[in-house]
Design a protein around this motif. Structure first.
Motif, short mmCIF file in Angstrom:
data_model
loop_
_atom_site.label_atom_id
_atom_site.label_comp_id
_atom_site.label_asym_id
_atom_site.label_seq_id
_atom_site.Cartn_x
_atom_site.Cartn_y
_atom_site.Cartn_z
N PRO A 1 0.84 -1.20 0.00
CA PRO A 1 0.00 0.00 0.00
C PRO A 1 0.88 1.25 0.00
N ALA A 2 0.46 2.26 -0.77
CA ALA A 2 1.28 3.47 -0.94
C ALA A 2 1.05 4.45 0.20
N ILE A 3 1.00 3.96 1.42
CA ILE A 3 0.77 4.81 2.59
C ILE A 3 2.12 5.40 3.02
N ASN A 4 2.19 6.72 2.99
CA ASN A 4 3.43 7.40 3.34
C ASN A 4 3.61 7.38 4.86
N TRP A 5 4.73 6.80 5.32
CA TRP A 5 4.96 6.61 6.76
C TRP A 5 5.41 7.90 7.44
N ILE A 6 5.69 8.94 6.66
CA ILE A 6 6.10 10.22 7.26
C ILE A 6 4.88 11.12 7.48
N THR A 7 3.99 11.19 6.51
CA THR A 7 2.84 12.10 6.61
C THR A 7 1.61 11.45 7.22
N SER A 8 1.58 10.14 7.34
CA SER A 8 0.44 9.45 7.96
C SER A 8 0.58 9.47 9.47
#
Length: 585
Positions: free
Chosen positions: A423-430
């Motif tokens: 999944p393209a979930i950004n670990w910095i902005t999430s």
């Protein structure tokens, strides 16, 4: 007789009438199109129509229904496909074909089908609001629990025996303390704009397990929580929702296709019918309710579809089920609000959206919750809303206002998606605000070190993000060996842990225990490599052992039922590093 005074798209006005109440459902025109009163004044009543108003004429009659727009609740909801105002699309198709005619009416639920009913009450019993009075197998996996309507309590003066009944048959008669009698059947109605009552709101202390590592480990959502999945076109919003629908430990899924393209909704319907429920092995649709309101359907019905979906979810929550709502997408819903607001000539706010956009979003997301029901059981409604900001701009009004009412934010990143990282979930902005409430559950049910291990994984990712800013300026070669090791370890985390293949037999779903062991393996290798680097052993020599590549392949090579292999693999990889250390002495 009240008649149409003016028509402006889906907005119709009636002059000089006192016949209607606010939010009353009305029938507009000779074709009796369904509408809802949205504004009242001394001389004008304004109605939004949920069907196409083309061909409607001034002077046609408008009649009231005497009540608000309601959802019909009862057996037969599961596995069904409805439009935005809970009309079954299969039944409409039989009446008017694939292209729905205006004004076509049919029963929301099948009134002819007989259900095997087990009665739980008898004559002389005292019943209370929300009490379960009968059970019905809706399918092999879902037991439908029929409840006394929330406004009724009293003494049962008549009750049928267990047997076969349809949803309109009177199964009991209840007399309240004032002597008024009520007929009780398998079905009841509830206004979609009002939340169904519950006994007590409970704290969100259990996670919704999805089997997706980046969600369950880094950004978990609680049962009864609310999350947003914002992302531009092609970043995988629908895929994330598909995976959650298929693998989460929710009992029932409500999928709301709100304003999406018709071909996308068709794809969802086809894929859901082909997916197998991992719990039962049967079709996933047997625990799914779908509400299809595509972009070519009347715009006003988009608003109703959201409320219809959450009302159906609350109904099953009141039976004691954990329900997850997939709303795709709330941006299209907000666009419907903007269009109707413009036709009402209201003062626009940011980007033309109405000033009441935040309050409407809150009305939706705040209907999520983990509750003790009126019948004394625990149930939950978890809302996961997709947001489609134009150009992936998260500063636009829908995304920003949504963040005010959710506590879990899974930001999809275009660059990750284009590099095939899903999944393209950004670990910095999430982010998630639920972990502090869930950490005791994780520590008790997975491992005592879960919170600490997760914290170290996040720290390495954050440190890599800081180091990459330096690398962009001066290159990676100038970094010391220990910082290069952090970059390599972060790569292991990104590619070997966060990236997950939804199409792979082993990797599509990962239990929490395996997720923890994967994190532990990465950190064990990292800690041992740190010691070697401190002794002056070049990182290039450590990399030549192949241990980093081996760790990244673990997600494909160790099955979910082979977790004992992690211990032997860890020992094997540590032995390689020990041998490397011996060769440098």
């Amino acid at each position: 007789m009240d008649v149409i005074y003016s028509i402006n798209g889906p907005v119709v006005t009636v002059k000089n009438t006192k016949s209607f109440a606010m939010l009353e459902m009305v029938y507009v025109g000779n074709m009796r199109l369904i509408g809802e009163v949205i504004m009242l004044s001394d001389d004008c009543t304004t109605i939004q129509v949920y069907e196409d108003t083309a061909g409607l004429s001034v002077g046609e009659p408008v009649t009231g229904s005497g009540g608000p727009l309601c959802a019909v609740l009862g057996p037969g909801i599961i596995s069904n496909i409805f439009d935005g105002i809970e009309r079954p699309l299969k039944a409409l198709n039989e009446k008017s074909g694939a292209f729905l005619d205006r004004g076509v009416s049919c029963d929301n639920l099948d009134t002819q089908r007989l259900w095997d009913v087990t009665m739980l009450i008898k004559q002389g019993d005292t019943v209370y609001a929300g009490q379960i009075f009968a059970t019905t197998p809706e399918n092999e996996g879902i037991i439908h629990k029929s409840m006394i309507p929330p406004s009724i309590s009293g003494t049962v003066i008549h009750a049928q025996d267990s047997g076969s009944y349809n949803i309109t048959d009177v199964l009991a008669v209840v007399r309240d303390k004032n002597g008024k009698e009520y007929d009780i059947s398998l079905s009841q109605k509830w206004p979609i704009k009002y939340a169904r009552p519950s006994g007590q709101r409970l704290s969100a202390c259990q996670p919704l397990i999805t089997g997706q590592r980046v969600i369950d480990t880094l950004f978990p959502i609680a049962k009864g929580g609310a999350a947003a999945v914002p992302g531009s076109f092609g970043t995988g919003k629908t895929m994330v929702q598909h995976q959650i629908a298929k693998w989460s430990d929710a009992d029932i899924i409500v999928y709301i296709g709100c304003g999406e393209r018709g071909n996308e909704m068709t794809q969802v319907l086809e894929e859901f019918s082909q997916l197998r429920d991992p719990k039962t092995g049967r079709a996933l649709t047997e625990r799914t309710v779908m509400i299809a309101n595509t972009s070519n359907m009347p715009v006003a019905a988009r608003e109703a579809s959201i409320y219809t979906g959450v009302t159906l979810a609350e109904y099953y929550r009141d039976m004691g089920y954990n329900v997850a709502i997939m709303a795709d997408s709330t941006s299209r819903w907000a666009e419907a609000l903007r269009e109707i607001s413009g036709r009402l000539e209201e003062m626009p706010a940011e980007e033309g959206f109405p000033s009441y956009l935040p309050s409407r979003l809150s009305q939706f997301y705040e209907r999520a919750g983990y509750v003790k029901t009126l019948s004394g059981e625990n149930g939950s409604v978890t809302i996961i809303g997709a947001v489609s900001p134009q150009g992936g701009d998260f500063s636009e009004p829908v995304t920003q206002n949504t963040k005010r009412f959710i506590r879990c934010f899974w930001a999809l990143d275009r660059e990750l998606a284009y590099s095939r990282h899903y999944p393209a979930i950004n670990w910095i902005t999430s982010y998630t605000e639920y972990f502090d409430e869930l950490k005791d559950w994780y520590n008790a049910n997975v491992c005592l070190d879960f919170e600490k291990t997760r914290g170290r994984i996040i720290s390495i990712l954050l440190e890599e993000n800081r180091l990459m800013e330096i690398v962009k300026l001066i290159g990676e070669d100038v970094l010391p060996e220990d910082q290069k090791l952090i970059i390599i370890t972060a790569k292991m985390i990104r590619q070997g842990f966060l990236q997950q293949n939804a199409m792979h037999e082993i990797d599509t779903y990962v239990p929490l225990e395996k997720q923890f062991k994967m994190m532990k393996l990465i950190l064990d290798i990292y800690d041992r490599a740190v010691l070697l680097v401190k002794q002056g052993i070049p990182l290039s020599r450590i990399n030549q052992t192949g241990i980093f590549d081996t760790v990244m392949r673990v997600k494909f090579e160790i099955r979910n039922d082979q977790l004992s292999m992690f211990e032997s693999l860890t020992s094997e990889l540590i032995s390689k590093l020990d041998s490397l250390e011996e060769s440098y002495r």
